[in-house]
Design an enzyme around this catalytic site. Structure first.
Site, PDB file in Angstrom:
ATOM      1  CB  SER A 122      -0.897   0.014   1.248  1.00 42.58           C
ATOM      2  OG  SER A 122      -1.526   1.264   1.434  1.00 42.58           O
TER       3      SER A 122
ATOM      4  CE1 TYR B 132      -4.421  -2.217   4.598  1.00 45.68           C
ATOM      5  CE2 TYR B 132      -3.613   0.021   4.276  1.00 45.68           C
ATOM      6  CZ  TYR B 132      -4.000  -1.202   3.759  1.00 45.68           C
ATOM      7  OH  TYR B 132      -3.964  -1.408   2.398  1.00 45.68           O
TER       8      TYR B 132
END
Length: 250
Positions: free
Chosen positions: A139, A152
């Site tokens: 990400s 996350y």
């Protein structure tokens, strides 16, 4: 690396980015998708060609053992593993009753530790192939964390480091052929996964899948999708500015 005539495992392949990768690659490859929800997997099987579904929770050790055994038995030509399954909890560390420890534990297990385990168990099978690769779906948050995605972001930063170490480790092996390691780093993507943080404003999962395919064909190992490319340049020039940009208006 070639993007046809492969046997590809995609974790979390029943929806979102994983499903679109399966859709794009299914015309020229044999695809195996995994996930926890049988209904999603079977729907994908009914829509696509050259696809097999295996219900498995990558966080569950017994499920992983069964998955690895089935791949060895029924899919001996497996030569690409796309670690796509992921989890994100949206909260702030300052929220009352944030339960940050529990949420971060889930994210670290799903987004990092489960990938380490599956990769280690499938590495011997991939080493028997003429050409092979691992693809880790990371990400933009691996570069700078967002305050609404604290666990996350940490898990994706860990995955980013792991992907680099795995790549270098495999390059140093005398055993050939080389197993390649790709890392796919999307920005915000319009999927149900990111609905709570404005995913409708993100790029399409189809664009992510197509970028991945082009990168694999060109042996681009760290794949900065869409806005990630510009954000990475900002991060290199000023990590502080990148951090502020990631957390603007949050």
């Amino acid at each position: 690396m070639k993007t046809s005539k492969n046997t590809i495992l995609i974790t979390g392949g029943g929806s979102g980015i994983g499903l679109e990768i399966a859709r794009l690659f299914s015309t020229d490859n044999n695809i195996i998708i995994t996930g926890r929800t049988s209904e999603k997997l079977q729907k994908a099987v009914s829509e696509l060609q050259n696809i097999t579904a295996i219900v498995a929770d990558i966080n569950n050790a017994a499920d992983v053992e069964n998955l690895v055994a089935e791949l060895r038995k029924n899919h001996p030509k497996l030569n690409m593993v796309i670690n796509n399954a992921g989890l994100a909890n949206y909260y702030k560390l300052t929220d009352e009753n944030a339960n940050a420890f529990e949420k971060a534990s889930e994210e670290i297990l799903t987004n990092y530790l489960s990938i380490v385990r599956l990769t280690e168990k499938l590495l011997p099978q991939l080493q028997t192939q003429q050409e092979a690769a691992f693809v880790n779906v990371s990400s933009i948050a691996a570069f700078s964390p967002g305050i609404v995605l604290p666990g996350y972001a940490v898990s994706k930063a860990a995955l980013h480091s792991y992907s680099q170490v795995l790549r270098i480790s495999l390059e140093k092996l005398e055993k050939k052929p080389l197993i390649k390691v790709f890392e796919l780093m999307p920005p915000l993507v319009n999927t149900s996964f990111s609905k709570e943080i404005g995913g409708q404003n993100g790029i399409s999962p189809e664009e992510v899948a197509l970028t991945l395919k082009n990168a694999i064909e060109s042996d681009i190992f760290e794949i900065h999708v869409g806005a990630t490319a510009d954000f990475y340049k900002l991060y290199l020039s000023s990590p502080e500015a990148a951090l502020q940009t990631m957390n603007a208006n949050k």
